[in-house]
Design a protein around this motif. Structure first.
Motif, mmCIF file in Angstrom:
data_model
loop_
_atom_site.group_PDB
_atom_site.id
_atom_site.type_symbol
_atom_site.label_atom_id
_atom_site.label_comp_id
_atom_site.label_asym_id
_atom_site.label_seq_id
_atom_site.Cartn_x
_atom_site.Cartn_y
_atom_site.Cartn_z
ATOM 1 N N ILE A 1 5.294 6.692 1.414
ATOM 2 C CA ILE A 1 4.702 7.814 0.669
ATOM 3 C C ILE A 1 5.678 8.225 -0.430
ATOM 4 O O ILE A 1 6.779 8.712 -0.149
ATOM 5 N N ASP B 1 0.809 -1.215 0.000
ATOM 6 C CA ASP B 1 0.000 0.000 0.000
ATOM 7 C C ASP B 1 0.846 1.271 0.000
ATOM 8 O O ASP B 1 0.453 2.294 0.524
ATOM 9 N N LYS B 2 1.992 1.174 -0.616
ATOM 10 C CA LYS B 2 2.775 2.386 -0.833
ATOM 11 C C LYS B 2 1.979 3.317 -1.746
ATOM 12 O O LYS B 2 1.364 2.882 -2.724
ATOM 13 N N ILE B 3 1.956 4.569 -1.396
ATOM 14 C CA ILE B 3 1.253 5.548 -2.231
ATOM 15 C C ILE B 3 2.263 6.156 -3.188
ATOM 16 O O ILE B 3 3.288 6.687 -2.763
ATOM 17 N N ASP C 1 -1.777 12.790 6.956
ATOM 18 C CA ASP C 1 -1.446 12.360 8.328
ATOM 19 C C ASP C 1 0.050 12.164 8.489
ATOM 20 O O ASP C 1 0.646 12.628 9.458
ATOM 21 N N VAL C 2 0.646 11.461 7.523
ATOM 22 C CA VAL C 2 2.085 11.187 7.624
ATOM 23 C C VAL C 2 2.859 12.503 7.601
ATOM 24 O O VAL C 2 3.751 12.736 8.427
ATOM 25 N N ASN D 1 7.706 5.551 5.403
ATOM 26 C CA ASN D 1 6.259 5.460 5.619
ATOM 27 C C ASN D 1 5.465 5.157 4.345
ATOM 28 O O ASN D 1 4.238 5.277 4.333
ATOM 29 N N GLU E 1 -8.889 8.284 0.927
ATOM 30 C CA GLU E 1 -8.101 7.571 1.945
ATOM 31 C C GLU E 1 -6.611 7.767 1.692
ATOM 32 O O GLU E 1 -5.835 7.990 2.623
ATOM 33 N N GLU E 2 -6.245 7.672 0.401
ATOM 34 C CA GLU E 2 -4.824 7.863 0.076
ATOM 35 C C GLU E 2 -4.372 9.262 0.442
ATOM 36 O O GLU E 2 -3.307 9.468 1.022
ATOM 37 N N GLN E 3 -5.211 10.230 0.112
ATOM 38 C CA GLN E 3 -4.810 11.598 0.414
ATOM 39 C C GLN E 3 -4.749 11.834 1.932
ATOM 40 O O GLN E 3 -3.834 12.491 2.433
ATOM 41 N N ASN E 4 -5.705 11.270 2.651
ATOM 42 C CA ASN E 4 -5.683 11.421 4.111
ATOM 43 C C ASN E 4 -4.412 10.832 4.702
ATOM 44 O O ASN E 4 -3.848 11.391 5.640
ATOM 45 N N ARG E 5 -3.992 9.695 4.144
ATOM 46 C CA ARG E 5 -2.767 9.099 4.699
ATOM 47 C C ARG E 5 -1.550 9.985 4.437
ATOM 48 O O ARG E 5 -0.710 10.166 5.314
#
Ligand SMILES: *Cc1c(COP(=O)(O)O)cnc(C)c1O
Length: 367
Positions: free
Chosen positions: A306, A4-6, A361-362, A304, A354-358
């Motif tokens: 990203i 789940d690496k963005i 957050d990071v 993390n 969800e991806e953007q929120n992560r």
């Protein structure tokens, strides 16, 4: 973590949204038996010119070709100087130097675009043109730049590779000067599925010359008027670009939404966030933030999951390719500072909430 690496950028989601249209267009070309300089290119040229509000469009093989062919046909070469911003992608500069002309660098402003206030002090009796790059998707300060070009009788070329659809005073980039150069490299907002590019111009003489130049300088088969290039947009890319062009406004709007969320949610005590000039719009090709702790941030984001990229770590004047210009560290402190501090965070079409929120957050938990 790897699953789940963005990613910083991805092109697959936009393709799958309109998959059947792309596939139908590709099949239409494959089955047509005609692959170079045909109906698809003709139609795309008309459609893209109409989209930008420019008079003419000529499809080419890449963005770099659009740039160097622009200067070649404006007869800007050895002994001539072209003013260009010091933090641009190096291809802009190559468009100048391939023709033997000398780039004269001007520092960027707070919007990462050419600082128009600093142009006039760079003008000499050798200056022939200004090359303005609408970096990261935002239109430059075009009123002032056009006024300066006009006052000093300089040609004006725009590098619009990152800014398809961006506007200054409601006028689209690519239509202000003599020639607007576009890249359709896959990762651009209007990206093809391979290499492609184009020029936009309001000048009938330039339109005609580029058409001849891109095809070995031949107007009529085997009658070569000038020594040209092989730089044709092919039918397959043109057909696929015609599909994507229909969605370009949607593409740019989606990116704008993502950018607005970042601007609202990212911690401004930790990062210098991008800003948009009055009267200008950005199509958010990149979302670029700045921090003095950039290198620590890169390690932290990598840990993390990203994705991130630095656009660009080495400004052209410090690149090995331009050692012959004899610039040194410290010559262009603003672009050198940007090169040390900028980082592009994930932004792509089809990015989920969800991806953007992560990502947010990071980033907000850094340090
Ligand atoms: C991508 C890009 C280019 C080069 O385009 P290609 O199609 O890769 O040759 C030129 N200038 C800028 C600012 C770019 O981002």
């Amino acid at each position: 973590m790897n699953e789940d690496k963005i990613m910083q950028n991805r092109m697959d989601r936009e393709f799958f949204r309109h998959q059947s249209e792309y596939e139908e267009s590709a099949l239409r070309v494959l089955r047509s038996g005609w692959y170079i300089l045909g109906k698809e290119v003709q139609c795309f040229e008309r459609e893209f010119a109409d989209y930008t509000g420019g008079k003419y469009c000529v499809g080419l093989a890449s963005g770099l070709d659009a740039l160097w062919i622009a200067f070649r046909l404006l007869k800007i070469g050895k002994g001539d100087e072209v003013i260009v911003q010091s933090n641009t992608y190096i291809a802009s500069v190559m468009g100048i130097t391939i023709n033997g002309a000398t780039p004269v660098f001007v520092e960027p402003d707070a919007f990462y675009n050419m600082d128009a206030e600093k142009i006039e002090q760079c003008i000499t009796d050798k200056t022939k043109a200004i090359l303005v790059t609408h970096l990261y998707g935002q239109a430059s300060n075009m009123k002032m730049i056009c006024d300066i070009a006009q006052k000093h009788n300089l040609r004006l070329v725009e590098d619009c590779a990152q800014a398809h659809g961006a506007c200054y005073n409601h006028q689209q980039v690519g239509t202000f000067g003599d020639i607007g150069c576009f890249s359709f490299y896959p990762s651009k907002n209007l990206g093809a599925f391979g290499d492609a590019g184009a020029i936009i111009t309001n000048r009938a003489d330039i339109d005609e010359q580029v058409r001849v130049f891109r095809n070995y300088g031949s107007e009529k088969r085997y009658h070569n008027r000038v020594v040209g290039a092989n730089s044709r947009l092919d039918e397959m890319q043109a057909a696929l670009l015609r599909v994507k062009l229909k969605y370009l406004d949607e593409i740019n709007e989606e990116r704008t939404k993502i950018a607005e969320t970042y601007l609202e949610c990212l911690d401004r005590t930790k990062y210098q966030l991008p800003d948009v000039r009055e009267n200008a719009t950005s199509v958010w090709h990149q979302f670029v933030i700045r921090t003095e702790k950039r290198d620590e941030l890169i390690s932290y984001l990598n840990e993390n999951g990203i994705g991130n990229i630095v656009h660009y770590p080495i400004p052209p004047h410090l690149s090995e390719a331009y050692a012959y210009l004899n610039h040194s560290k410290g010559d262009f402190p603003v672009s050198e500072k940007y090169a040390n501090e900028v980082i592009s965070i994930p932004i792509y079409n089809g990015m989920t909430q969800e991806e953007q929120n992560r990502v947010i957050d990071v980033l907000n938990q850094f340090d």
